[in-house]
Design an enzyme around this catalytic site. Structure first.
Site, PDB file in Angstrom:
ATOM      1  N   ASN A   1     -16.114  28.537 -22.721  1.00 23.08           N
ATOM      2  CA  ASN A   1     -16.674  27.303 -22.169  1.00 23.08           C
ATOM      3  C   ASN A   1     -16.546  27.259 -20.639  1.00 23.08           C
ATOM      4  O   ASN A   1     -15.519  27.641 -20.089  1.00 23.08           O
ATOM      5  CB  ASN A   1     -15.976  26.081 -22.769  1.00 23.08           C
ATOM      6  CG  ASN A   1     -16.282  25.933 -24.253  1.00 23.08           C
ATOM      7  OD1 ASN A   1     -17.348  26.358 -24.704  1.00 23.08           O
ATOM      8  ND2 ASN A   1     -15.361  25.367 -24.991  1.00 23.08           N
TER       9      ASN A   1
ATOM     10  N   GLU B   1     -18.336  22.319 -15.469  1.00 22.69           N
ATOM     11  CA  GLU B   1     -18.669  20.974 -15.961  1.00 22.69           C
ATOM     12  C   GLU B   1     -17.888  19.908 -15.204  1.00 22.69           C
ATOM     13  O   GLU B   1     -18.409  18.825 -14.899  1.00 22.69           O
ATOM     14  CB  GLU B   1     -18.376  20.880 -17.456  1.00 22.69           C
ATOM     15  CG  GLU B   1     -19.279  21.766 -18.294  1.00 22.69           C
ATOM     16  CD  GLU B   1     -18.753  21.905 -19.713  1.00 22.69           C
ATOM     17  OE1 GLU B   1     -19.047  21.027 -20.539  1.00 22.69           O
ATOM     18  OE2 GLU B   1     -18.030  22.879 -20.005  1.00 22.69           O
TER      19      GLU B   1
ATOM     20  N   THR C   1     -39.601  26.362 -11.694  1.00 17.88           N
ATOM     21  CA  THR C   1     -39.911  24.970 -11.344  1.00 17.88           C
ATOM     22  C   THR C   1     -40.031  24.252 -12.679  1.00 17.88           C
ATOM     23  O   THR C   1     -40.487  24.850 -13.661  1.00 17.88           O
ATOM     24  CB  THR C   1     -41.220  24.829 -10.541  1.00 17.88           C
ATOM     25  OG1 THR C   1     -42.298  25.296 -11.359  1.00 17.88           O
ATOM     26  CG2 THR C   1     -41.193  25.632  -9.244  1.00 17.88           C
ATOM     27  N   HIS C   2     -39.597  23.006 -12.729  1.00 19.08           N
ATOM     28  CA  HIS C   2     -39.540  22.255 -13.993  1.00 19.08           C
ATOM     29  C   HIS C   2     -38.695  22.999 -15.034  1.00 19.08           C
ATOM     30  O   HIS C   2     -38.879  22.813 -16.226  1.00 19.08           O
ATOM     31  CB  HIS C   2     -40.927  21.981 -14.577  1.00 19.08           C
ATOM     32  CG  HIS C   2     -41.918  21.467 -13.580  1.00 19.08           C
ATOM     33  ND1 HIS C   2     -42.142  20.127 -13.355  1.00 19.08           N
ATOM     34  CD2 HIS C   2     -42.734  22.129 -12.704  1.00 19.08           C
ATOM     35  CE1 HIS C   2     -43.054  19.978 -12.412  1.00 19.08           C
ATOM     36  NE2 HIS C   2     -43.425  21.177 -11.983  1.00 19.08           N
TER      37      HIS C   2
ATOM     38  N   SER D   1       0.822  -1.211   0.000  1.00 17.16           N
ATOM     39  CA  SER D   1       0.000   0.000   0.000  1.00 17.16           C
ATOM     40  C   SER D   1       0.856   1.261   0.000  1.00 17.16           C
ATOM     41  O   SER D   1       0.329   2.372  -0.038  1.00 17.16           O
ATOM     42  CB  SER D   1      -0.943   0.006   1.205  1.00 17.16           C
ATOM     43  OG  SER D   1      -0.237  -0.189   2.405  1.00 17.16           O
TER      44      SER D   1
ATOM     45  N   LYS E   1     -16.294  30.978 -28.510  1.00 17.30           N
ATOM     46  CA  LYS E   1     -16.678  30.172 -27.357  1.00 17.30           C
ATOM     47  C   LYS E   1     -16.017  30.646 -26.066  1.00 17.30           C
ATOM     48  O   LYS E   1     -14.869  31.041 -26.042  1.00 17.30           O
ATOM     49  CB  LYS E   1     -16.299  28.697 -27.586  1.00 17.30           C
ATOM     50  CG  LYS E   1     -17.092  28.003 -28.674  1.00 17.30           C
ATOM     51  CD  LYS E   1     -18.563  27.798 -28.352  1.00 17.30           C
ATOM     52  CE  LYS E   1     -18.800  26.634 -27.412  1.00 17.30           C
ATOM     53  NZ  LYS E   1     -18.429  25.338 -28.007  1.00 17.30           N
TER      54      LYS E   1
ATOM     55  N   SER F   1     -12.277  27.665 -27.287  1.00 17.58           N
ATOM     56  CA  SER F   1     -12.323  26.509 -28.170  1.00 17.58           C
ATOM     57  C   SER F   1     -11.221  26.675 -29.199  1.00 17.58           C
ATOM     58  O   SER F   1     -10.929  27.788 -29.638  1.00 17.58           O
ATOM     59  CB  SER F   1     -13.687  26.447 -28.859  1.00 17.58           C
ATOM     60  OG  SER F   1     -13.569  25.726 -30.076  1.00 17.58           O
TER      61      SER F   1
HETATM   62  N1  ARG Z   1      -1.082  -1.529   5.046  1.00 17.25           N
HETATM   63  C1  ARG Z   1      -2.086  -2.025   5.929  1.00 17.25           C
HETATM   64  C2  ARG Z   1      -3.412  -1.249   5.723  1.00 17.25           C
HETATM   65  O1  ARG Z   1      -3.383  -0.218   5.125  1.00 17.25           O
HETATM   66  C3  ARG Z   1      -1.652  -1.870   7.351  1.00 17.25           C
HETATM   67  C4  ARG Z   1      -2.226  -2.869   8.270  1.00 17.25           C
HETATM   68  C5  ARG Z   1      -1.651  -4.213   8.006  1.00 17.25           C
HETATM   69  N2  ARG Z   1      -2.073  -5.136   8.985  1.00 17.25           N
HETATM   70  C6  ARG Z   1      -1.951  -6.442   8.796  1.00 17.25           C
HETATM   71  N3  ARG Z   1      -2.407  -7.214   9.734  1.00 17.25           N
HETATM   72  N4  ARG Z   1      -1.434  -6.926   7.706  1.00 17.25           N
HETATM   73  O2  ARG Z   1      -4.466  -1.692   6.103  1.00 17.25           O
END
Ligand code: ARG
Length: 455
Positions: free
Chosen positions: A282, A287, A152-153, A20, A280, A274
């Site tokens: 825009n 958006e 409205t509408h 992660s 234009k 544009s």
């Molecule tokens: N990278 C993990 C998370 O974001 C941290 C927790 C990991 N815990 C574990 N028991 N592997 O959730």
């Protein structure tokens, strides 16, 4: 970090799916703060020798300085920000770094870091929404008496003032602010010390770490604490609802900036040209705000789907909690800033608004109300009489207040010349003095109340 019982390292794809660090490195400040609070408590409780705790704290300071200067390396072998920081700490101070992870787990660590991050995110959103609200109030004040068609509408319905229309968005922002504050208050409990799932046998003081990190209290149940992501869902739900409001205003800007409406000219800073059509201007930012609300809502749904059906306590699925929160936060911050800029700098074409309010028979209800009030006609009958007056004006190609009195009395003899007092759009809005109505004096009072001025 956990290789003790393994003979082989992970497969490359295992490493990749498990990591992660590419996204959770964004929580490095919260990770350092959580670790510093934890080690200070370990030292104070005598769980770690005071000298070791001091060395770890100083080392964490050096790691933080390194992150601030060079960013966080995306080393997939170190999986996440927690292991990354511990490895950097060991580089900085040697084996004593290994004492930091006493009496905690990455499960309570990540829950704590993520709460701290979401809390900071809420504080940023509160500040941004306050600035957006100030912009709405300023423009509403400027246009408190300027008449526009109310719809409205998307059909011209009754005249309102532009100030009243903008103050409707102030009401939405006020509810958004309250939702974010509410989410903040509810989430402000500290999971640290819940450890992996069951708590810890070390004599930790969870009240001390909670207070050091600005939490109101420690969380009450260790299983819940490591597996609860309600705080992130609360944030996303508030963000999604806020983004819906921004999207509705964005949609009005898109419509209003179009030539058939011509109600607003976006400033050069908030328009794009544009490449082939030189005329234009825009409303791309509006958006995109409208589009981003869909993505932000998708982030909410994403985390809801991640959490549904997870047994207690921590499961690795929960690692997927962060990308939707980070994405939603970035999109929301951009959306609020863009709408603030557009509201502050737009030129409202009040002449055009007035002309359209006057051309759409928007005071028909005022004629019906007049018949009820001044001639004692039941409202349903008054509605019918007014419909005939509108048809007559339409046939003659004039506004209601341009019909001659003879034309009106021919439709119903109970009409007299006093009716012209209510047929102008200004008379119409000025008469809407019911609490919360569009009368300019009401709008000014609402603005004063929103600013907390003494009435
Ligand atoms: N990278 C993990 C998370 O974001 C941290 C927790 C990991 N815990 C574990 N028991 N592997 O959730």
């Amino acid at each position: 970090m956990w290789g003790g019982r393994f003979a082989e390292g992970p497969a490359a794809v295992m490493r990749e799916i498990n990591a992660s660090i590419p996204f959770d490195k964004r929580m490095w400040r919260q990770d350092i703060a959580g670790s510093r609070a934890h080690v200070a408590m370990l030292g104070a409780q005598g769980i770690v020798a005071a000298a070791d705790a001091a060395a770890i704290d100083a080392g964490l300071g050096r790691v933080a300085a390194h992150y601030a200067a060079h960013g966080v390396a995306e080393d997939l072998a170190l999986e996440d920000i927690h292991m990354q920081t511990e490895a950097r700490l060991a580089d900085a101070i040697g084996a004593v770094a290994g004492r930091l992870h006493t009496a905690r787990s990455r499960n309570d660590q990540v829950a704590t870091d993520f709460r701290l991050w979401v809390r900071d995110a809420i504080d940023q959103v509160l500040a941004a929404l306050a600035a957006f609200d100030a912009a709405l109030l300023a423009r509403a004040e400027q246009h408190a008496g300027d008449v526009m068609p109310g719809f409205t509408h998307l059909q011209s319905a009754q005249p309102v003032t532009l100030g009243h229309h903008l103050m409707a968005y102030h009401e939405m922002v006020a509810r958004d602010l309250s939702r974010f504050r509410d989410a903040r208050a509810r989430m402000n409990a500290c999971p640290l010390g819940s450890a992996a799932l069951a708590g810890t046998g070390f004599p930790v003081d969870r009240h001390v770490t909670a207070a050091a990190l600005g939490f109101d209290a420690p969380t009450r149940n260790s299983l819940d604490a490591v597996s609860d992501r309600d705080f992130a869902l609360d944030y996303l739900a508030a963000a999604a609802q806020c983004s819906l409001h921004l999207s509705r205003l964005a949609e009005e800007f898109v419509l209003w900036a179009s030539q058939p409406f011509g109600f607003v000219q976006l400033s050069d800073q908030w328009s794009t040209g544009s490449s082939i059509m030189p005329q234009k201007r825009n409303p791309d930012a509006a958006e995109l705000v409208r589009g981003h609300s869909g993505r932000i809502t998708g982030c909410l749904v994403s985390l809801m789907m991640t959490m549904k059906g997870l047994p207690l306590a921590y499961s690795k699925d929960m690692q997927d909690d962060k990308p939707p929160v980070f994405e939603a936060h970035d999109l929301l911050a951009l959306s609020i800033a863009a709408m603030t800029g557009m509201v502050e700098s737009a030129t409202f074409r009040t002449d055009r608004m007035r002309a359209l309010a006057e051309s759409g028979y928007a005071t028909a209800t005022d004629l019906a109300d007049w018949l009820v009030r001044e001639a004692g006609v039941p409202f349903r009958e008054a509605h019918h009489i007014t419909g005939r007056a509108v048809a007559a004006a339409e046939t003659a190609g004039v506004r209601l207040d341009q019909l001659a009195i003879d034309d009106l009395t021919a439709i119903d003899a109970r009409i007299d010349a006093r009716v012209y007092d209510v047929l102008s759009v200004d008379a119409s809005v000025a008469s809407r003095t019911s609490f919360g109505g569009t009368a300019p004096d009401n709008v000014r009072a609402a603005i004063r109340a929103a600013r907390g001025d003494k009435q």
